[in-house]
Design an enzyme around this catalytic site. Structure first.
Site, PDB file in Angstrom:
ATOM      1  N   MET A   1       0.841  -1.189   0.000  1.00  0.00           N
ATOM      2  CA  MET A   1       0.000   0.000   0.000  1.00  0.00           C
ATOM      3  C   MET A   1       0.877   1.240   0.000  1.00  0.00           C
ATOM      4  SD  MET A   1      -2.957  -1.285   2.604  1.00  0.00           S
ATOM      5  CE  MET A   1      -3.686   0.311   2.869  1.00  0.00           C
ATOM      6  N   GLU A   2       0.790   1.974  -1.088  1.00  0.00           N
ATOM      7  CA  GLU A   2       1.646   3.125  -1.317  1.00  0.00           C
ATOM      8  C   GLU A   2       1.493   4.175  -0.204  1.00  0.00           C
ATOM      9  OE1 GLU A   2       1.090   6.418  -2.849  1.00  0.00           O
ATOM     10  OE2 GLU A   2       3.247   6.715  -3.120  1.00  0.00           O
ATOM     11  N   CYS A  91      -4.682   0.751  -9.400  1.00  0.00           N
ATOM     12  CA  CYS A  91      -4.533   2.030  -8.696  1.00  0.00           C
ATOM     13  C   CYS A  91      -5.511   3.085  -9.249  1.00  0.00           C
ATOM     14  CB  CYS A  91      -3.095   2.530  -8.816  1.00  0.00           C
ATOM     15  SG  CYS A  91      -2.851   4.065  -7.910  1.00  0.00           S
ATOM     16  N   LYS A 132      -2.482  -7.644 -10.159  1.00  0.00           N
ATOM     17  CA  LYS A 132      -3.516  -7.214  -9.223  1.00  0.00           C
ATOM     18  C   LYS A 132      -4.487  -6.347 -10.004  1.00  0.00           C
ATOM     19  CE  LYS A 132      -5.001  -5.452  -5.100  1.00  0.00           C
ATOM     20  NZ  LYS A 132      -4.303  -4.298  -4.530  1.00  0.00           N
ATOM     21  N   ASN A 192      -9.475 -10.125  -2.514  1.00  0.00           N
ATOM     22  CA  ASN A 192      -9.102  -8.908  -1.784  1.00  0.00           C
ATOM     23  C   ASN A 192     -10.271  -7.932  -1.664  1.00  0.00           C
ATOM     24  OD1 ASN A 192      -7.629  -5.860  -2.694  1.00  0.00           O
ATOM     25  ND2 ASN A 192      -7.268  -6.763  -0.697  1.00  0.00           N
ATOM     26  N   GLY A 193     -10.353  -7.326  -0.481  1.00  0.00           N
ATOM     27  CA  GLY A 193     -11.320  -6.252  -0.260  1.00  0.00           C
ATOM     28  C   GLY A 193     -12.211  -6.475   0.942  1.00  0.00           C
ATOM     29  N   GLU A 194     -12.164  -5.515   1.871  1.00  0.00           N
ATOM     30  CA  GLU A 194     -13.083  -5.481   3.021  1.00  0.00           C
ATOM     31  C   GLU A 194     -12.977  -6.670   3.974  1.00  0.00           C
ATOM     32  OE1 GLU A 194     -15.058  -2.801   3.897  1.00  0.00           O
ATOM     33  OE2 GLU A 194     -14.157  -1.799   2.176  1.00  0.00           O
TER      34      GLU A 194
HETATM   35  C1  LIG Z   1      -3.487   4.234   1.010  1.00  0.00           C
HETATM   36  C2  LIG Z   1      -3.589   3.045   0.096  1.00  0.00           C
HETATM   37  C3  LIG Z   1      -2.530   2.725  -0.717  1.00  0.00           C
HETATM   38  C4  LIG Z   1      -2.606   1.624  -1.584  1.00  0.00           C
HETATM   39  N1  LIG Z   1      -1.538   1.310  -2.375  1.00  0.00           N
HETATM   40  C5  LIG Z   1      -1.587   0.207  -3.167  1.00  0.00           C
HETATM   41  C6  LIG Z   1      -0.461  -0.185  -3.950  1.00  0.00           C
HETATM   42  O1  LIG Z   1       0.600   0.467  -3.946  1.00  0.00           O
HETATM   43  N2  LIG Z   1      -0.585  -1.292  -4.714  1.00  0.00           N
HETATM   44  C7  LIG Z   1      -1.740  -2.050  -4.735  1.00  0.00           C
HETATM   45  O2  LIG Z   1      -1.792  -3.061  -5.433  1.00  0.00           O
HETATM   46  N3  LIG Z   1      -2.802  -1.695  -4.014  1.00  0.00           N
HETATM   47  C8  LIG Z   1      -2.751  -0.605  -3.238  1.00  0.00           C
HETATM   48  N4  LIG Z   1      -3.843  -0.265  -2.481  1.00  0.00           N
HETATM   49  C9  LIG Z   1      -5.064  -1.089  -2.545  1.00  0.00           C
HETATM   50  C10 LIG Z   1      -5.005  -2.190  -1.483  1.00  0.00           C
HETATM   51  O3  LIG Z   1      -3.926  -3.058  -1.751  1.00  0.00           O
HETATM   52  C11 LIG Z   1      -6.281  -3.020  -1.491  1.00  0.00           C
HETATM   53  O4  LIG Z   1      -6.477  -3.575  -2.764  1.00  0.00           O
HETATM   54  C12 LIG Z   1      -7.518  -2.204  -1.110  1.00  0.00           C
HETATM   55  O5  LIG Z   1      -7.265  -1.368  -0.019  1.00  0.00           O
HETATM   56  C13 LIG Z   1      -8.696  -3.141  -0.772  1.00  0.00           C
HETATM   57  O6  LIG Z   1      -8.330  -4.074   0.202  1.00  0.00           O
HETATM   58  P1  LIG Z   1      -8.632  -3.851   1.773  1.00  0.00           P
HETATM   59  O7  LIG Z   1     -10.129  -3.661   1.895  1.00  0.00           O
HETATM   60  O8  LIG Z   1      -8.138  -5.121   2.430  1.00  0.00           O
HETATM   61  O9  LIG Z   1      -7.904  -2.624   2.190  1.00  0.00           O
HETATM   62  C14 LIG Z   1      -3.791   0.837  -1.622  1.00  0.00           C
HETATM   63  C15 LIG Z   1      -4.858   1.172  -0.794  1.00  0.00           C
HETATM   64  C16 LIG Z   1      -4.784   2.258   0.063  1.00  0.00           C
HETATM   65  C17 LIG Z   1      -5.965   2.593   0.937  1.00  0.00           C
END
Ligand SMILES: Cc1cc2nc3c(=O)[nH]c(=O)nc-3n(C[C@H](O)[C@H](O)[C@H](O)COP(=O)(O)O)c2cc1C
Length: 306
Positions: A1-2, A91, A132, A192-194
């Site tokens: 996560m960036e 992204c 992804k 992935n997600g939530e």
């Molecule tokens: C602040 C932020 C930065 C993220 N950066 C990336 C990233 O660099 N690469 C990526 O594949 N997904 C990135 N994501 C997406 C997450 O990997 C993930 O797919 C998304 O948050 C949904 O999953 P979650 O509900 O488990 O958070 C980012 C999400 C957030 C909120």
């Protein structure tokens, strides 16, 4: 996560445990092969056999839209020791999308196919190439086509964030769509997600039919989540981390980022983590308010135990 899951965060979270694999923040590529120092800065694990100090492999994620430039960068990252290359087709950031990277690529499955194919061909066979994706840019009309484009280009796996770019981060995540994709392609699909807790995890694997789940914000909000899930899987009792324990991690994080990044960015990083943590820990919200206007790392540290 960036901007969130940097080297230090990966180190802390994998030391807590339960995580099988990490992915770096995306490494953005445009028109050239990046120097080794850029890869090593974003993925210092390259100097440790591609693993965090706790021994968890860290796959390196690339973001871009030019197949040959991505291929060149992937080859270089593999040569530098990345245990896997992941390609970002999800992204939603405007700056990224403007230069045709990330989720907008989901409008052009042919280009996605070309990118994955070029990268797969450029990287030694033993290094997995994964992708992804979100379910689409504006709608889900091309979800299956994009997944097929990735699988047909011989990717070794696909993680699906079950929302379109337009849906942003708004719940729910459409896990049933991950199931559709999983049934349509013959490569491993990661859901992935939530996923914020054990119940979400169970429902996610039930609905999607996936064996593996990727967790983003859930792990930042609750650092022991992966560990808790592993314990649940083994029917072992697990006592969740209380705030005191998490606060120790926050302190460690603060001490470490102070050394890693310029002082002016430390405050932002800490605020960002506390912002995620407050979903699970009320105390994190209180601390967030306390440090909101502080700037100096030394005053931030004092505020932790104030
Ligand atoms: C602040 C932020 C930065 C993220 N950066 C990336 C990233 O660099 N690469 C990526 O594949 N997904 C990135 N994501 C997406 C997450 O990997 C993930 O797919 C998304 O948050 C949904 O999953 P979650 O509900 O488990 O958070 C980012 C999400 C957030 C909120």
């Amino acid at each position: 996560m960036e901007g969130v899951v940097d080297y230090t965060m990966r180190d802390l979270l994998t030391q807590v445990g339960g995580i099988d694999q990490c992915v770096t923040e995306f490494v953005r590529v445009s028109d050239r092969v990046l120097p080794a120092k850029v890869f090593r800065r974003l993925c210092p694990e390259l100097l440790n056999g591609g693993k965090t100090p706790a021994g968890t492999p860290v796959v390196l994620q690339l973001l871009g839209s030019d197949p040959s430039v991505l291929a060149g960068n992937a080859r270089k990252a593999a040569k530098l020791g990345a245990p896997g290359i992941d390609l970002n087709f999800g992204c939603p950031a405007k700056t990224v999308n403007k230069s045709k990277g990330g989720a907008v690529l989901l409008d052009t499955p042919e280009l996605i196919h070309e990118i994955v194919k070029a990268v797969r061909l450029a990287v030694p066979r033993e290094v997995p190439v994964t992708a992804k994706m979100r379910l689409g840019n504006k709608d889900k009309g091309l979800a299956l086509e994009n997944a097929a484009a990735i699988a047909d280009a011989n990717a070794n796996g696909l993680a699906v964030h079950a929302r379109t770019k337009l849906e942003g981060y708004k719940p729910p995540a459409h896990w049933e769509w991950i199931g559709r994709i999983r049934e349509a392609v013959d490569i491993p699909v990661v859901a992935n997600g939530e996923v914020w807790n054990w119940d979400d995890y169970q429902r996610c694997i039930e609905v999607s039919g996936c064996v593996d789940v990727m967790i983003g914000r859930g792990l930042i909000a609750r650092p022991d989540l992966a560990k808790a899930i592993k314990h649940h899987q083994l029917n072992e009792t697990f006592s969740s981390y209380n705030w005191d324990r998490v606060l120790k991690l926050v302190e460690l994080y603060l001490n470490r980022v102070e050394q890693d990044i310029a002082a002016k960015y430390v405050h932002g990083r800490l605020k960002q983590w506390l912002n995620h943590l407050q979903r699970e820990y009320q105390e994190a919200g209180i601390l967030f308010q306390k440090i909101r206007k502080l700037k100096e790392p030394s005053s931030l540290r004092l505020a932790l135990y104030d």
